[in-house]
Design an enzyme around this catalytic site. Structure first.
Site, PDB file in Angstrom:
ATOM      1  N   LYS A  59       0.838  -1.204   0.000  1.00 41.59           N
ATOM      2  CA  LYS A  59       0.000   0.000   0.000  1.00 41.59           C
ATOM      3  C   LYS A  59       0.873   1.255   0.000  1.00 41.59           C
ATOM      4  O   LYS A  59       0.603   2.206  -0.733  1.00 41.59           O
ATOM      5  CB  LYS A  59      -0.945  -0.016   1.215  1.00 41.59           C
ATOM      6  CG  LYS A  59      -2.075  -1.021   1.043  1.00 41.59           C
ATOM      7  CD  LYS A  59      -2.819  -1.355   2.328  1.00 41.59           C
ATOM      8  CE  LYS A  59      -3.814  -2.473   2.077  1.00 41.59           C
ATOM      9  NZ  LYS A  59      -4.448  -3.013   3.275  1.00 41.59           N
ATOM     10  N   GLN A 103      -4.829  -1.466   9.414  1.00 39.69           N
ATOM     11  CA  GLN A 103      -4.794  -2.827   8.879  1.00 39.69           C
ATOM     12  C   GLN A 103      -5.410  -3.819   9.866  1.00 39.69           C
ATOM     13  O   GLN A 103      -5.099  -3.802  11.062  1.00 39.69           O
ATOM     14  CB  GLN A 103      -3.332  -3.212   8.561  1.00 39.69           C
ATOM     15  CG  GLN A 103      -3.160  -4.550   7.893  1.00 39.69           C
ATOM     16  CD  GLN A 103      -3.671  -4.587   6.452  1.00 39.69           C
ATOM     17  OE1 GLN A 103      -3.760  -3.576   5.772  1.00 39.69           O
ATOM     18  NE2 GLN A 103      -4.026  -5.769   5.986  1.00 39.69           N
ATOM     19  N   ASP A 126     -11.259   2.816   3.898  1.00 40.53           N
ATOM     20  CA  ASP A 126     -11.607   1.391   3.927  1.00 40.53           C
ATOM     21  C   ASP A 126     -13.124   1.199   3.922  1.00 40.53           C
ATOM     22  O   ASP A 126     -13.607   0.076   3.775  1.00 40.53           O
ATOM     23  CB  ASP A 126     -11.089   0.801   5.242  1.00 40.53           C
ATOM     24  CG  ASP A 126     -10.053  -0.262   5.030  1.00 40.53           C
ATOM     25  OD1 ASP A 126      -9.883  -0.704   3.887  1.00 40.53           O
ATOM     26  OD2 ASP A 126      -9.428  -0.651   6.018  1.00 40.53           O
TER      27      ASP A 126
HETATM   28  N1  GUN Z   1      -7.021  -6.910   6.082  1.00 35.61           N
HETATM   29  C1  GUN Z   1      -7.263  -7.643   4.975  1.00 35.61           C
HETATM   30  N2  GUN Z   1      -7.885  -6.896   4.044  1.00 35.61           N
HETATM   31  C2  GUN Z   1      -8.042  -5.668   4.572  1.00 35.61           C
HETATM   32  C3  GUN Z   1      -8.625  -4.456   4.095  1.00 35.61           C
HETATM   33  O1  GUN Z   1      -9.143  -4.356   2.982  1.00 35.61           O
HETATM   34  N3  GUN Z   1      -8.591  -3.398   4.971  1.00 35.61           N
HETATM   35  C4  GUN Z   1      -8.043  -3.498   6.203  1.00 35.61           C
HETATM   36  N4  GUN Z   1      -8.058  -2.414   6.984  1.00 35.61           N
HETATM   37  N5  GUN Z   1      -7.499  -4.603   6.670  1.00 35.61           N
HETATM   38  C5  GUN Z   1      -7.494  -5.675   5.860  1.00 35.61           C
END
Ligand code: GUN
Length: 302
Positions: A59, A103, A126
Site C-alpha cells: 500500500k 490494517q 476502507d
Molecule cells: N485486512 C485484509 N484486508 C483488509 C482491508 O481491505 N482493509 C483493512 N483495513 N485490513 C485488511
C-alpha cells in the site's frame, strides 16, 4: 451477458489494476499541478503478522508510485487501545492525511470496533465506519470498502451490464461479503447472501449468474457448484501446502482461493485467478478512494 465458450475466460486483475493505478496517478498529477493538492494516505499496522506486513508495504509503495503522500505507522504488538486511539485522532486532525487505513486484524487485546469508530468517516478509505456502511446501504455516496469496489470493476469490465442477474455472495463479513452484496444490489442484481449456516449451499451457488466467494476456506467451491457460463469472482487468499508431496514435506506453501480453480474454469464463463485477480484491485481501489477523499476535503468533489 453473452456466454463465452468453455473453458472460462480468465479475468486478469493485473491489467485492470494497472489501468486504474495509472488513472489515479494522472489525477494526482493534475491535482498537484492545478490545485497544489497532494492526496495523503496513512496506513497503521499493529504487530508483526507476516501477511499484513506484505499488504501494508504494498500500500505504501503504490501510494508513492502514484505521486501521493504516504505515511506508514508500524506499532508494536503490545500497543494499548489508548495509544492506538491517540494515533487515529492525530491522523484525523492532520491536514496532510486524507485517507486512514488501520490494517486488520488487530491483535486480540485491541477492540477493533472501538478503533474503527474513532476514524473520521471522511478519511475512512476502507469504508468500515458505520457512517460509510450506512451510506452504502442507503445508496448514498460515501467511501466504500476497497475489495468490493475492485470486484465490481472486474465484473463490469468482464461481463458488462449486470442488470437483473442472479448474484450469490458466499460470506457475510463487514470487509467483503456485506458491502459487495450492497454494491451488486445497486447494480440491479437479485442478490442472495449465503454463509456457513446456509442450507444446501451448492444448490444456492448453482443459481448464480454471478458468484462471489469470500469465505476464507481454500477451494471450498467446487466445479459442480457453478452454473455453466457464470462469472466467478474469487476473493479468497488462503495459504495451503503444495499439492506436490515433496514440496509439501519441505513446508512450502502456496496461495489459493475459495474456489477450486481447475474445476471451476471448466464450467464458468469468466473467473478471477488467485493470485492475480481481485487482490491486485484492492490496493488500486484504495488509492482511488484516497484521491476521492482528498478532493472532497478540498471541496473539489461533492
Ligand atoms: N485486512 C485484509 N484486508 C483488509 C482491508 O481491505 N482493509 C483493512 N483495513 N485490513 C485488511
Amino acid at each position: 451477458m453473452a456466454e463465452p465458450a468453455s473453458p472460462a475466460q480468465i479475468i486478469d486483475g493485473k491489467i485492470y489494476a494497472e489501468r486504474l493505478r495509472r488513472d489515479v496517478a494522472d489525477e494526482v498529477a493534475r491535482l498537484r499541478a492545478e490545485h497544489g493538492l497532494q492526496p495523503g494516505l496513512a496506513v497503521v499496522l499493529v504487530g508483526d503478522d507476516p501477511a499484513s506486513q506484505i499488504y501494508v508495504r504494498s500500500k505504501g509503495e503504490h501510494s508513492l508510485a502514484a505521486g501521493m503522500h504516504s505515511a506508514t505507522y508500524r506499532l508494536p504488538a503490545e500497543t494499548t487501545q489508548d495509544e492506538l486511539v491517540s494515533l487515529v485522532k492525530a491522523l484525523n486532525a492532520d491536514p496532510a492525511i486524507h485517507g486512514i487505513l488501520v490494517q486488520l486484524p488487530l491483535p486480540k487485546h485491541l477492540d477493533e470496533r472501538a478503533v474503527l469508530a474513532m476514524l473520521d468517516p471522511e478519511k475512512d478509505v476502507d469504508g468500515l465506519t458505520m457512517i460509510n456502511a450506512g451510506r452504502l446501504a442507503s445508496g448514498l455516496p460515501g467511501l466504500y470498502p476497497c475489495t468490493p469496489v475492485g470486484c465490481m470493476m472486474l465484473l463490469r469490465e468482464a461481463v458488462g451490464d449486470l442488470t437483473g442477474r442472479r448474484a450469490v455472495v458466499v460470506g457475510r463479513s463487514m470487509l467483503v461479503g456485506r458491502p459487495i452484496a450492497q454494491l451488486l444490489l445497486q447494480a440491479d442484481c437479485t442478490v442472495t447472501i449465503a454463509h456457513s449456516r446456509t442450507r444446501d449451499l451448492a444448490a444456492v451457488c448453482r443459481e448464480a449468474d454471478i458468484l462471489v466467494a469470500a469465505v476464507g476456506r481454500p477451494r471450498m467451491i467446487r466445479g459442480d457448484w457453478i452454473k455453466p457460463g457464470a462469472a466467478v469472482i474469487d476473493v479468497g487468499i488462503n495459504r495451503v501446502p503444495f499439492d506436490n508431496p515433496e514440496k509439501a514435506a519441505q513446508g512450502k506453501t502456496k496461495v489459493v482461493g475459495d474456489v477450486h480453480f481447475k474445476e471451476a474454469a471448466q464450467v464458468a464463463g469468466w473467473i478471477t485467478p488467485v493470485p492475480g485477480g481481485v487482490g491486485l484491485m484492492t490496493v488500486a481501489a484504495l488509492l482511488q478512494n484516497t484521491v476521492t477523499a482528498a478532493k472532497r476535503a478540498a471541496g473539489l468533489e461533492a
